[in-house]
Design an enzyme around this catalytic site. Structure first.
Site, PDB file in Angstrom:
ATOM      1  N   HIS A 145      -8.700  14.841  -2.529  1.00 49.31           N
ATOM      2  CA  HIS A 145      -8.886  13.514  -3.141  1.00 49.31           C
ATOM      3  C   HIS A 145      -8.860  13.239  -4.913  1.00 49.31           C
ATOM      4  O   HIS A 145      -8.392  12.213  -5.130  1.00 49.31           O
ATOM      5  CB  HIS A 145     -10.368  13.160  -2.807  1.00 49.31           C
ATOM      6  CG  HIS A 145     -10.660  12.850  -1.405  1.00 49.31           C
ATOM      7  ND1 HIS A 145     -10.204  11.544  -0.729  1.00 49.31           N
ATOM      8  CD2 HIS A 145     -10.940  13.567  -0.469  1.00 49.31           C
ATOM      9  CE1 HIS A 145     -10.438  11.479   0.361  1.00 49.31           C
ATOM     10  NE2 HIS A 145     -10.908  12.594   0.966  1.00 49.31           N
ATOM     11  N   ASP A 199       0.885  -1.290   0.122  1.00 51.83           N
ATOM     12  CA  ASP A 199       0.088   0.036  -0.047  1.00 51.83           C
ATOM     13  C   ASP A 199       0.939   1.295   0.057  1.00 51.83           C
ATOM     14  O   ASP A 199       2.036   1.233   0.095  1.00 51.83           O
ATOM     15  CB  ASP A 199      -1.103  -0.033   1.059  1.00 51.83           C
ATOM     16  CG  ASP A 199      -0.468   0.125   2.542  1.00 51.83           C
ATOM     17  OD1 ASP A 199       0.879   0.344   2.737  1.00 51.83           O
ATOM     18  OD2 ASP A 199      -1.319  -0.244   3.717  1.00 51.83           O
ATOM     19  N   ILE A 200       0.301   2.474  -0.310  1.00 53.07           N
ATOM     20  CA  ILE A 200       0.922   3.584  -0.389  1.00 53.07           C
ATOM     21  C   ILE A 200       1.193   4.207   0.783  1.00 53.07           C
ATOM     22  O   ILE A 200       0.395   4.352   1.873  1.00 53.07           O
ATOM     23  CB  ILE A 200       0.130   4.589  -1.254  1.00 53.07           C
ATOM     24  CG1 ILE A 200      -0.200   3.989  -2.531  1.00 53.07           C
ATOM     25  CG2 ILE A 200       0.896   6.068  -1.443  1.00 53.07           C
ATOM     26  CD1 ILE A 200      -1.088   4.499  -3.439  1.00 53.07           C
ATOM     27  N   ARG A 237      12.410  -4.335  -7.427  1.00 58.40           N
ATOM     28  CA  ARG A 237      12.342  -3.288  -8.658  1.00 58.40           C
ATOM     29  C   ARG A 237      11.042  -2.332  -8.710  1.00 58.40           C
ATOM     30  O   ARG A 237      11.103  -1.329  -9.104  1.00 58.40           O
ATOM     31  CB  ARG A 237      12.407  -4.214  -9.834  1.00 58.40           C
ATOM     32  CG  ARG A 237      14.036  -4.859 -10.118  1.00 58.40           C
ATOM     33  CD  ARG A 237      14.159  -5.463 -11.342  1.00 58.40           C
ATOM     34  NE  ARG A 237      13.048  -6.614 -11.666  1.00 58.40           N
ATOM     35  CZ  ARG A 237      13.654  -7.689 -11.332  1.00 58.40           C
ATOM     36  NH1 ARG A 237      14.696  -8.037 -10.654  1.00 58.40           N
ATOM     37  NH2 ARG A 237      12.669  -8.671 -11.710  1.00 58.40           N
ATOM     38  N   ASP A 285      -6.538  10.214  -6.001  1.00 61.13           N
ATOM     39  CA  ASP A 285      -6.875   9.425  -7.140  1.00 61.13           C
ATOM     40  C   ASP A 285      -6.143   9.400  -8.424  1.00 61.13           C
ATOM     41  O   ASP A 285      -5.542   8.190  -8.856  1.00 61.13           O
ATOM     42  CB  ASP A 285      -8.421   9.715  -7.463  1.00 61.13           C
ATOM     43  CG  ASP A 285      -9.385   9.629  -6.559  1.00 61.13           C
ATOM     44  OD1 ASP A 285      -9.359   8.817  -5.585  1.00 61.13           O
ATOM     45  OD2 ASP A 285     -10.498   9.717  -7.174  1.00 61.13           O
ATOM     46  N   GLU A 293      -5.897   2.321  -0.868  1.00 63.44           N
ATOM     47  CA  GLU A 293      -4.664   2.459  -1.260  1.00 63.44           C
ATOM     48  C   GLU A 293      -3.923   1.186  -1.273  1.00 63.44           C
ATOM     49  O   GLU A 293      -2.655   1.167  -1.419  1.00 63.44           O
ATOM     50  CB  GLU A 293      -3.804   3.341  -0.501  1.00 63.44           C
ATOM     51  CG  GLU A 293      -3.482   3.166   0.845  1.00 63.44           C
ATOM     52  CD  GLU A 293      -4.788   3.557   1.619  1.00 63.44           C
ATOM     53  OE1 GLU A 293      -4.347   3.618   3.125  1.00 63.44           O
ATOM     54  OE2 GLU A 293      -5.724   3.567   1.358  1.00 63.44           O
ATOM     55  N   ASN A 311      -4.100  12.815   0.751  1.00 63.21           N
ATOM     56  CA  ASN A 311      -5.564  13.059   0.299  1.00 63.21           C
ATOM     57  C   ASN A 311      -5.559  14.442   1.169  1.00 63.21           C
ATOM     58  O   ASN A 311      -6.323  15.495   0.706  1.00 63.21           O
ATOM     59  CB  ASN A 311      -6.434  12.096   0.749  1.00 63.21           C
ATOM     60  CG  ASN A 311      -6.688  11.035  -0.035  1.00 63.21           C
ATOM     61  OD1 ASN A 311      -6.607  11.393  -1.236  1.00 63.21           O
ATOM     62  ND2 ASN A 311      -6.987  10.088   0.179  1.00 63.21           N
TER      63      ASN A 311
END
Length: 369
Positions: free
Chosen positions: A241, A228-229, A291, A245, A271, A236
């Site tokens: 948002h 996940d980010i 990578r 996105d 995310e 956000n």
């Protein structure tokens, strides 16, 4: 008088209702028509793309008739073919299905590309082999093409193949809408559950638990990676948002550019993303994921700047339950996030060095069922 009229009206209505329930004589259907209708009903019964692809190739091979039918599907970027499904008769005349990823720049696929680019059907004869090419079109775009092969001319199969191509194009578009995330075009969570269940329905050969824990893997191993980010809520909150996105959309593009054609990519929600990738051993899987992580970290996202991801992965081995593998990858992901973020960790690696306990675990923060 009105009472008598009401009674007559009620009786007439009852008679009409009974006649509506009476069996209607059916006109006989020719065997060829019956087979055609049965084939259309069979292949539109499917609710996942792979089954639909296989059914289309098999139906056409049986009805055309053709010695072989090949379904070539174009990737979303339009610059490559993402899959081939070939249905061909064996020595006994029985049809067998073969699937795989096409070889890039294969000269044998030149007629397929010509068919898609020109959006026109055409036939050709090579030595004693007759071939028919039919594009699969939807809203002015070629989704792919059909290639029919036969020892005899396929003139009579032209209308049939074009009809099946039109039905398939309409139906595959509906399936894609239900299978894919609307923002990124990656497979969605519902499709992930189906893919994972299918993976465990066809497991690899058994290996001893100590071999799996040590990362000794066969050539057909599948690894499940979750990432996940990092600090996505901050993105956000800071930029809004719309930019959030855009980060998700661009990240999906980085996924497509980083992983191989055979790897399956999903947006799990928010995310969070999932990759199912094949690898000979843990080093190969880790290398591919590293990578990707480095590629994201070096990419400059518009307005937002640099964004990083944390990655956790685990081996999907015979004898495991789907939710158990997800939980292991999830634990590795949270280990990465709790130890600095922007890093890649594997469950088996963490167990080997004692960072995580090897005892059985319960389902983590991701629930499959």
């Amino acid at each position: 008088m009105s009472v008598a009229y009401d009674i007559v009206a009620q009786e007439a209505a009852s008679a009409r209702a009974l006649s509506a329930l009476a069996p209607v004589p059916r006109s006989p259907i020719a065997p060829a028509q019956a087979r055609l209708l049965a084939s259309v009903a069979a292949f539109t019964h499917h609710r996942d793309t792979d089954a639909l692809d296989h059914s289309l190739a098999l139906s056409l091979a049986e009805l055309a008739p053709a010695r072989a039918v090949v379904l070539c599907k174009r990737a979303a970027d339009g610059r490559r073919l993402e899959s081939l499904v070939r249905c061909a008769a064996d020595a006994q005349g029985l049809f067998c299905l073969h699937t795989g990823a096409p070889i890039a720049d294969d000269p044998a696929l030149e007629p397929v590309w010509r068919c898609m680019d020109q959006q026109q059907s055409f036939a050709e004869t090579l030595a004693d082999e007759h071939r028919l090419y039919v594009p699969i079109l939807h809203e002015g775009r070629a989704l792919g093409a059909l290639q029919l092969e036969s020892d005899t001319p396929l003139d009579g199969a032209h209308a049939l193949a074009e009809g099946f191509a039109r039905i398939y194009a309409n139906y595959i578009t509906l399936l894609n809408e239900s299978e894919r995330d609307k923002l990124t075009g990656l497979y969605n969570r519902r499709t992930f559950e189906r893919h994972l269940q299918r993976l465990f329905d066809h497991p690899e050969p058994a290996r001893a638990p100590h071999e799996r824990r040590a990362g000794h893997a066969g050539p057909d191993n599948v690894w499940l990676a979750i990432f996940d980010i990092d600090h996505f809520k901050r993105i956000n909150d800071t930029y809004g948002h719309i930019y959030g996105d855009e980060v998700i959309l661009l990240l999906a593009q980085q996924m497509r550019a980083s992983f191989r054609q055979a790897d399956v990519l999903f947006r799990f929600g928010g995310e969070e993303f999932v990759v199912l990738l094949a690898g000979h051993d843990e080093a190969e899987a880790r290398g591919a994921l590293e990578r990707f992580r480095q590629r994201v970290a070096s990419y400059l996202f518009p307005q937002v700047g640099h964004v990083t991801v944390s990655v956790g992965y685990a081996l999907a081995a015979m004898g495991d339950y789907p939710e158990t593998v997800i939980d292991r990858a999830d634990k590795a992901l949270y280990f990465a996030k709790e130890h600095g973020r922007n890093r890649t960790h594997g469950y088996e690696e963490l167990v080997r060095r004692g960072a995580l306990a090897a005892e059985p675990v319960s389902t983590g923060s991701i629930d499959l069922f």
